[in-house]
Design an enzyme around this catalytic site. Structure first.
Site, mmCIF file in Angstrom:
data_model
loop_
_atom_site.group_PDB
_atom_site.id
_atom_site.type_symbol
_atom_site.label_atom_id
_atom_site.label_comp_id
_atom_site.label_asym_id
_atom_site.label_seq_id
_atom_site.Cartn_x
_atom_site.Cartn_y
_atom_site.Cartn_z
ATOM 1 N N ASP A 77 0.815 -1.218 0.000
ATOM 2 C CA ASP A 77 0.000 0.000 0.000
ATOM 3 C C ASP A 77 0.851 1.271 0.000
ATOM 4 O OD1 ASP A 77 -2.073 -1.908 0.520
ATOM 5 O OD2 ASP A 77 -1.792 -1.667 2.688
ATOM 6 N N GLU A 96 -11.654 -0.102 -2.497
ATOM 7 C CA GLU A 96 -10.763 0.469 -1.469
ATOM 8 C C GLU A 96 -9.607 1.180 -2.182
ATOM 9 O OE1 GLU A 96 -9.397 -2.932 0.796
ATOM 10 O OE2 GLU A 96 -8.207 -3.700 -0.849
HETATM 11 O O1 FUB Z 1 -2.956 -3.560 3.795
HETATM 12 C C1 FUB Z 1 -4.217 -3.853 4.334
HETATM 13 C C2 FUB Z 1 -5.298 -3.587 3.354
HETATM 14 O O2 FUB Z 1 -5.097 -4.374 2.195
HETATM 15 C C3 FUB Z 1 -5.330 -2.182 2.833
HETATM 16 O O3 FUB Z 1 -5.831 -1.251 3.733
HETATM 17 C C4 FUB Z 1 -6.133 -2.404 1.613
HETATM 18 O O4 FUB Z 1 -6.145 -1.338 0.720
HETATM 19 C C5 FUB Z 1 -5.484 -3.636 1.048
HETATM 20 O O5 FUB Z 1 -4.341 -3.335 0.306
#
Ligand code: FUB
Length: 341
Positions: A32, A241
């Site tokens: 991320d 997301e």
């Molecule tokens: O890294 C944890 C979670 O996985 C992130 O918050 C999401 O975007 C996904 O990448």
């Protein structure tokens, strides 16, 4: 007290374009990546993946991270410095578990690290921690940002000096529990497959002190080429997301992950609040379930920072990478396939 830092470590420079799609670091797992240029240097704010031993499920329980490291480099392809622990979950008094994807912003010589973490009731909220330098350490505020919820905050500074936070994530990110800004643990389905509009990402302008929202949280419209909202059943295009916002030639580019279809998609708008019209795919699926990125301009060139699981082969142990990103003459973004296909 969050001043515990490990010794700085470095990896050798990589000096060809091909080599920059190698993992940026391999001594820790990272994911991320939120990249920014501060004081002429590239700083990356990633998640710090660990093997926590939690079984994999659809809520992402296996992503059970406990701290953040900030990475930096003076150029793309240059030596990467790991500045050690910048924020530890044990120093966040309200936190329960799962430090997920963070971002950072600078204002007036102070640096702000924004992070999602579940509170002690297992509800995701967004926190902020303040530091005097881009690499931290960062001191967390005593409470989450009032009115915040869900995951994956990103903060965009507009040309007029205003800052906006974009956030949200469905399924394990709990955005489906926050219809009309009210929490309902059993609330709604994890997705909207009934033909209606998809669950929408959120935005709020930040207050002058960068520690709170200056306005009620708003929903962001992502529409198709006819102005129709992207449907919840349209998993290839609907928001899941990993929000990011960049500005190019006066237009606002909102990009995000489509989650279970694994694309990084983008949509273009005329204001920071949208509406944003879906335009296409920035990054095709990568190795591993999650796809999460950032976009940054470094010395006049644009780059996509992303992750995959090349090093571990495990979806919760990721490694960050960077590759050039191209805006075409018509403003569209050239789709990137990380493995050349
Ligand atoms: O890294 C944890 C979670 O996985 C992130 O918050 C999401 O975007 C996904 O990448």
């Amino acid at each position: 007290e969050n001043t515990e830092t490990t010794a700085e470590t470095t990896t050798e420079p990589t000096d060809t374009l091909q080599a920059i799609s190698d993992p940026l670091v391999s001594h820790i797992y990272t994911a991320d990546p939120s990249a920014h240029v501060f004081n002429g240097r590239i700083y990356i704010y990633p998640s710090h993946d660990i093997e926590a031993g939690v079984p994999q499920d659809d809520l992402g329980s296996h992503f059970d991270m406990k701290d953040y490291h900030v990475l930096s480099m003076d150029s793309v392809g240059g030596k990467v410095t790991d500045h050690g622990v910048a924020l530890d979950i044990k120093d966040i008094t309200w936190a329960g578990r799962q430090l997920w994807a963070p971002d950072a912003a600078e204002k007036g010589g102070k640096y702000y690290l924004y992070f999602p973490v579940k509170d002690k009731e297992d509800v995701f909220k967004i926190g902020v921690a303040v530091g005097d330098s881009p690499e931290g350490p960062f001191k967390p505020e005593a409470k989450p940002i009032e009115g915040s919820y869900s995951i994956d905050p990103t903060v965009f500074k507009d040309s007029d000096g205003k800052y906006y936070m974009y956030f949200g994530g469905i399924w394990g990110g709990q955005l489906q529990r926050w219809d009309n800004g009210k929490y309902d643990a059993n609330g709604s389905k994890t997705d909207r497959d009934d033909g209606g509009p998809a669950i929408k990402p959120r935005v709020a302008r930040l207050s002058d002190n960068m520690l709170s929202f200056a306005e009620p949280v708003k929903e962001i419209d992502i529409v198709d080429e006819h102005g129709k909202p992207i449907a919840g059943s349209d998993h290839d295009r609907r928001f899941f997301e990993a929000s990011w916002l960049h500005k190019y030639n006066g237009k606002y580019y909102f990009s995000y992950s489509t989650g279970d279809t694994h694309f990084i998609a983008y949509a273009i708008g005329d204001t920071p609040y949208g509406p944003f019209t879906y335009k296409g795919v920035i990054l095709n699926p990568v190795l591993g379930w999650t796809n999460h990125h950032s976009i940054a301009e470094v010395n006049g060139k644009w780059y996509l920072f992303y992750h995959d699981v090349e090093l571990s082969g495990k979806t919760h142990l990721r490694n960050i990478k960077v590759t050039p990103l191209t805006h075409e003459a018509d403003g569209s973004i050239k789709t990137i396939s990380a493995y050349g296909k």
